[in-house]
Write an enzyme that holds these catalytic residues in place. Structure first.
Site, PDB file in Angstrom:
ATOM      1  N   GLU A  80     -12.161  -0.442   8.236  1.00  0.00           N
ATOM      2  CA  GLU A  80     -11.620  -1.334   9.257  1.00  0.00           C
ATOM      3  C   GLU A  80     -12.144  -0.968  10.644  1.00  0.00           C
ATOM      4  O   GLU A  80     -12.226   0.186  11.017  1.00  0.00           O
ATOM      5  CB  GLU A  80     -10.085  -1.276   9.268  1.00  0.00           C
ATOM      6  CG  GLU A  80      -9.440  -1.727   7.967  1.00  0.00           C
ATOM      7  CD  GLU A  80      -9.613  -3.222   7.699  1.00  0.00           C
ATOM      8  OE1 GLU A  80     -10.020  -3.954   8.617  1.00  0.00           O
ATOM      9  OE2 GLU A  80      -9.330  -3.638   6.555  1.00  0.00           O
ATOM     10  N   ARG A  90       3.735 -11.708   5.947  1.00  0.00           N
ATOM     11  CA  ARG A  90       3.758 -12.867   5.044  1.00  0.00           C
ATOM     12  C   ARG A  90       4.800 -12.680   3.951  1.00  0.00           C
ATOM     13  O   ARG A  90       5.377 -13.632   3.439  1.00  0.00           O
ATOM     14  CB  ARG A  90       2.360 -13.042   4.428  1.00  0.00           C
ATOM     15  CG  ARG A  90       2.173 -14.271   3.568  1.00  0.00           C
ATOM     16  CD  ARG A  90       0.751 -14.339   3.004  1.00  0.00           C
ATOM     17  NE  ARG A  90       0.361 -13.155   2.246  1.00  0.00           N
ATOM     18  CZ  ARG A  90       0.732 -12.877   1.005  1.00  0.00           C
ATOM     19  NH1 ARG A  90       1.525 -13.717   0.355  1.00  0.00           N
ATOM     20  NH2 ARG A  90       0.334 -11.780   0.393  1.00  0.00           N
ATOM     21  N   CYS A 143      -0.201  -2.173   6.723  1.00  0.00           N
ATOM     22  CA  CYS A 143      -1.434  -1.392   6.924  1.00  0.00           C
ATOM     23  C   CYS A 143      -1.904  -1.456   8.376  1.00  0.00           C
ATOM     24  O   CYS A 143      -2.215  -0.433   8.985  1.00  0.00           O
ATOM     25  CB  CYS A 143      -2.534  -1.868   5.982  1.00  0.00           C
ATOM     26  SG  CYS A 143      -2.263  -1.330   4.279  1.00  0.00           S
ATOM     27  N   HIS A 167      -9.393  -0.104   3.660  1.00  0.00           N
ATOM     28  CA  HIS A 167      -8.720  -0.901   2.633  1.00  0.00           C
ATOM     29  C   HIS A 167      -9.527  -0.832   1.342  1.00  0.00           C
ATOM     30  O   HIS A 167     -10.763  -0.860   1.373  1.00  0.00           O
ATOM     31  CB  HIS A 167      -8.606  -2.365   3.077  1.00  0.00           C
ATOM     32  CG  HIS A 167      -7.285  -2.709   3.696  1.00  0.00           C
ATOM     33  ND1 HIS A 167      -7.174  -3.183   4.986  1.00  0.00           N
ATOM     34  CD2 HIS A 167      -6.006  -2.657   3.204  1.00  0.00           C
ATOM     35  CE1 HIS A 167      -5.884  -3.413   5.252  1.00  0.00           C
ATOM     36  NE2 HIS A 167      -5.167  -3.100   4.195  1.00  0.00           N
TER      37      HIS A 167
HETATM   38  N1  PCA Z   1      -1.512  -2.596   1.668  1.00  0.00           N
HETATM   39  C1  PCA Z   1      -0.681  -3.366   2.565  1.00  0.00           C
HETATM   40  C2  PCA Z   1       0.425  -2.440   2.960  1.00  0.00           C
HETATM   41  C3  PCA Z   1       0.377  -1.292   2.027  1.00  0.00           C
HETATM   42  C4  PCA Z   1      -0.899  -1.442   1.319  1.00  0.00           C
HETATM   43  O1  PCA Z   1      -1.364  -0.634   0.517  1.00  0.00           O
HETATM   44  C5  PCA Z   1      -1.441  -3.974   3.730  1.00  0.00           C
HETATM   45  O2  PCA Z   1      -2.655  -4.230   3.604  1.00  0.00           O
HETATM   46  O3  PCA Z   1      -0.862  -4.196   4.799  1.00  0.00           O
END
Ligand code: PCA
Length: 214
Positions: A80, A90, A143, A167
């Protein structure tokens, strides 16, 4: 040796596991040489996640924090670029909270850039034979909340602490009944080790194309 804190999340949205935590655990079981690796599992809640992160930072005193989360549907490991000061959920978090258009930190800057060498990390994962790309948004759920909170903590209280967010895709077992992309946990763990070593070893990023048209 550079001290690196890796965090993953507990499962959310009805999933049995969260590949972020599974991969962080696997990385810690077989850590790369040259760094001191510690881990923390964060709750998937707006309320407690940043308290858990702060506690882990105080406990492990890292030089680099790499937070990791599941991004179901993405096909590759995404590093990111930016965290934004907005919570817009959401779905409810694991405590039932569903903030809409609330700041992560009231009065905080609109956004923070990752202070990890995002493009060098992407290049290193690709060099290891695994799929990776730059992501221009970490979303507006827990996240992004954790990513923003991490960067705010570093900016306001922990000078010298570098941080970023990655991610990761679903693991194969999560998508046996869905035509969605996945990546084995072992491959994600390897990518996280590569990113941790790259982030520990280089503070200035490489110049490489990594943008998006939309
Ligand atoms: N993904 C979510 C929150 C926790 C996770 O593993 C997100 O992308 O916000």
């Amino acid at each position: 040796m550079t001290r690196v804190l890796l965090t993953g999340f507990e499962p959310f949205d009805g999933e049995a596991l969260n590949p972020s935590w599974e991969a962080v655990r696997a990385a810690a079981a077989n850590p790369p040489e040259g760094i001191v690796l510690s881990t923390a599992r964060l709750p998937c809640t707006f309320g407690a996640s940043l308290d858990a992160l702060r506690e882990a930072v105080e406990r492990t005193v890292p030089d680099v924090v790499l937070c990791v989360g599941q991004a179901g549907g993405r096909p590759d490991v995404t590093v990111e670029r930016i965290a934004v000061n907005i919570d817009d959920a959401r779905i409810p978090d694991n405590a039932g909270a569903q903030p809409v258009d609330e700041p992560v930190v009231p009065g905080g800057p609109a956004a923070y850039f990752s202070t990890l060498p995002v493009k060098a990390c992407v290049a290193a994962v690709r060099d290891a034979g695994l799929p990776a790309s730059v992501s221009q948004t970490a979303g507006t759920f827990v996240c992004n909340h954790v990513f923003y909170g991490l960067m705010h903590l570093a900016a306001t209280e922990r000078p010298g602490l570098r941080g970023g967010f990655v991610h990761v895709p679903y693991s194969p077992g999560q998508v046996t009944d869905r035509a969605l992309p996945s990546l084995p946990v072992a491959a994600v763990a390897e990518a996280l080790c590569v990113i941790a070593v790259t982030a520990a070893g280089c503070t200035t990023d490489i110049r490489a194309e990594g943008g998006a048209t939309h």
